[in-house]
Enzyme design. Structure first.
Site, PDB file in Angstrom:
ATOM      1  N   ARG A  31       0.815  -1.224   0.000  1.00  0.00           N
ATOM      2  CA  ARG A  31       0.000   0.000   0.000  1.00  0.00           C
ATOM      3  C   ARG A  31       0.843   1.266   0.000  1.00  0.00           C
ATOM      4  O   ARG A  31       0.373   2.329  -0.415  1.00  0.00           O
ATOM      5  CB  ARG A  31      -0.996  -0.042   1.167  1.00  0.00           C
ATOM      6  N   GLU A  36       5.485 -10.910  16.158  1.00  0.00           N
ATOM      7  CA  GLU A  36       5.016 -11.541  17.390  1.00  0.00           C
ATOM      8  C   GLU A  36       5.528 -12.988  17.453  1.00  0.00           C
ATOM      9  O   GLU A  36       6.047 -13.432  18.470  1.00  0.00           O
ATOM     10  CB  GLU A  36       3.497 -11.495  17.391  1.00  0.00           C
TER      11      GLU A  36
END
Ligand code: AMP
Length: 181
Positions: free
Chosen positions: A66, A103
């Site tokens: 994006r 994570e």
């Protein structure tokens, strides 16, 4: 020049919230509805052009994917070059890479080794649609420096401020976010 509250609202309201995408608990900020709204998209691009027109930007580096959508038209407006920062294995010429931790596990970003070779001591603007934890942006900025940038600014359309991603970026990076949420 700052955006008026009305213009900010127009951009904000053109962005769609998708709850639980791509996984439960995440509210995904869907900018396809901003791109699809010519008035809101133009307000945003005019504003970014105004904000950076005298900043001496030589290159805009956009994060896949994006960041490409906002970065390429802004580069054209500023008379700057555009450089894609991509996921591994996508760029065809010799690349340099930067790993960063997620994570669970790792991710990586790549850039062409000669991306900034057209200008001495280039000033680069890194752009992405959104900063969350700042992992992507931090790795991308390190990569841009490795590729020879003399200085790096960073720009985000949306800053998820509660995640404090901007605080993770190096102190010498000038950061601008259009919407702080
Ligand atoms: P981070 O590395 O955590 O700052 O995540 C930033 C990257 O993930 C950007 O490329 C964003 O486009 C994407 N991203 C993270 N969280 C969201 C969200 N809530 N909505 C839309 N995109 C997101």
């Amino acid at each position: 020049m700052n955006l008026s509250e009305r213009e900010k609202k127009q951009i904000l309201e053109s962005i769609r919230d998708i709850p639980d995408f791509p996984k439960p608990g995440i509210i995904f900020k869907d900018i396809t509805t901003l791109l699809n709204n010519p008035k809101a998209f133009k307000i945003l691009m005019d504003h970014l052009e105004e904000h950076y027109k005298d900043a001496g930007i030589d290159y805009i580096a956009g994060a896949e994917s994006r960041g490409f959508i906002f970065g390429a038209p802004l580069a054209d407006r500023l008379g700057a070059g555009f450089v894609p920062i991509r996921k591994p294995g996508k760029l065809p010429f010799t690349t340099i890479a930067e790993k960063y931790s997620l994570e669970y596990g790792f991710d990586e970003v790549e850039i062409h080794i000669d991306a900034f070779s057209g200008k001495p001591n280039p000033k680069v603007l890194f752009i992405d649609d959104l900063i969350a934890t700042g992992g992507t942006a931090n790795a991308s900025i390190n990569l841009i420096k490795k590729a020879g940038a003399a200085s790096v600014d960073a720009c985000f359309i949306i800053n998820l401020a509660f995640l404090k991603g901007i605080e993770r970026l190096s102190a010498d990076t000038t950061v601008y976010s259009v919407l702080d949420i």
